[in-house]
Write a protein that holds these residues in place. Sequence first.
Motif, PDB file in Angstrom:
ATOM      1  N   TYR A 244      18.537 -22.913  -7.954  1.00 39.50           N
ATOM      2  CA  TYR A 244      19.876 -23.358  -8.363  1.00 39.50           C
ATOM      3  C   TYR A 244      20.510 -24.237  -7.285  1.00 39.50           C
ATOM      4  N   ALA A 245      20.363 -23.825  -6.015  1.00 37.67           N
ATOM      5  CA  ALA A 245      20.943 -24.600  -4.922  1.00 37.67           C
ATOM      6  C   ALA A 245      20.321 -25.984  -4.838  1.00 37.67           C
ATOM      7  N   LYS A 248      21.663 -28.095  -7.749  1.00 34.24           N
ATOM      8  CA  LYS A 248      23.046 -28.489  -7.495  1.00 34.24           C
ATOM      9  C   LYS A 248      23.102 -29.615  -6.475  1.00 34.24           C
ATOM     10  N   GLU A 249      22.284 -29.510  -5.429  1.00 31.37           N
ATOM     11  CA  GLU A 249      22.248 -30.537  -4.404  1.00 31.37           C
ATOM     12  C   GLU A 249      21.758 -31.872  -4.974  1.00 31.37           C
ATOM     13  N   ALA A 252      24.482 -33.467  -7.080  1.00 30.07           N
ATOM     14  CA  ALA A 252      25.539 -33.989  -6.208  1.00 30.07           C
ATOM     15  C   ALA A 252      25.120 -35.324  -5.599  1.00 30.07           C
TER      16      ALA A 252
END
Length: 439
Positions: A244-245, A248-249, A252
Amino acid sequence: MSATATTARVDWNLIWAQRGFRYFFLAMFVSLFGSGMNFAGVSWYILASTHSTLKVSLQVIVVTLPGLLVPFLGGVLIDRLDRRYLGVLLDFARGLAVLATAFIAWRGHLGLWHLYAMTLITGTGSAMYWATVNALVQEVIPPSQFTGANAAVLVGVQSGMLIAGAFVGFIYDTAGIAGILAIDGLTYFVSALCLYQMRRGYVSPRAKQRYPREYSEATEATAEALETGGNPEIAEAGLSLAVYADLKEGFAYLRAQPAVRALGVTHSIMMASVVSANVVVVALANDILHAGARGLGFLEAGWAAGAIAGGLIASQLSQKWRLLLYVAAIVGLATGHLVIPFVSFLIGAVAMQALFGMCRALAGVVAQSSIMSIVPRHFMGRTQSAMAILTTILQLLMSFALGWIAQRVSIIAGFSLLALMYGGASFFAARARQLLIRA
């Protein structure tokens, strides 16, 4: 954007001197040779068996459907694991599926559902494979030679498709669908061997960090927890958080890069239109040109010959001309698809397909080399996967729409829809050029 990466003169000797790139070139050549024969052969088999463009469009839909889900996880894996090993694994899986289908066809028990099942498996692999190998090119080629490398890869790919297009009709008439599938299945294993020979040892995309914060703190903390955690449930939760991280990165990063988004949207529209166009190209060969499987092979060969020429032209242009012709090429695709259904003789249709291939290659080389020059190595997998997801969505919609319109309305209306899609791509291409000139 690095000016060196996009304006330096292409040094073919420097590119070919890279051991890894030589094997990569061979892998792309044999892979697309087999895939080109598979796609054309299966499309022709379905149309000849059912006389339905909707059934042909279903094949295109099935091959692209995995691209809605696989790239989400695939992009993360590509930016975490050795891209060479991922490519080898994906080649093996697809090769086994195709050879199994070839055996069923040889035994005389082939049904449409077998072909759709095979296509689903190969589509699942392809949904991750092309993002993997595009990211791999970035690792084995100097940044100053990205344009030449992309042009050389495209030449290898289209050379394979050129030979496949020239022979697919003849092989189909003699060996049938079983022979087509057997050849395709074997090429996957040859491609896997070539990828394996590219280099030695395990190379992680994280190995050489060029930026102080390549990965988020949440991702690194999760990785440490996974190394020390003894509870499987905690480890599983930690892995989910890490994925997930990373996602998300990646999103972004794309939000902060309008030029990358414009290039990506243009490329996605173009690729979706190229693949889904197979639905009406098959119908063009059958219903307008009355040229049979061999005529379809000549159309595919014309496309590939034009693409080789376009790749070579793109590699020798200055950055100023590349961006200008990038827009012009996509405008040419939009205009040409309005005209081609009115061309009722084979030589003329092949010539137009060659023009389309040249325009697609020129635009593709410029887009991919520009993206490689802008996007850091550790974001390349997620960037390519995001483009793949958008391509898949558009391809699914286009494939169904083209099949329905070609069968219920007319082939001319189907080609008009393709022209409209390329018209939309022209807008985003102009936007990308504007942003790149300003950078």
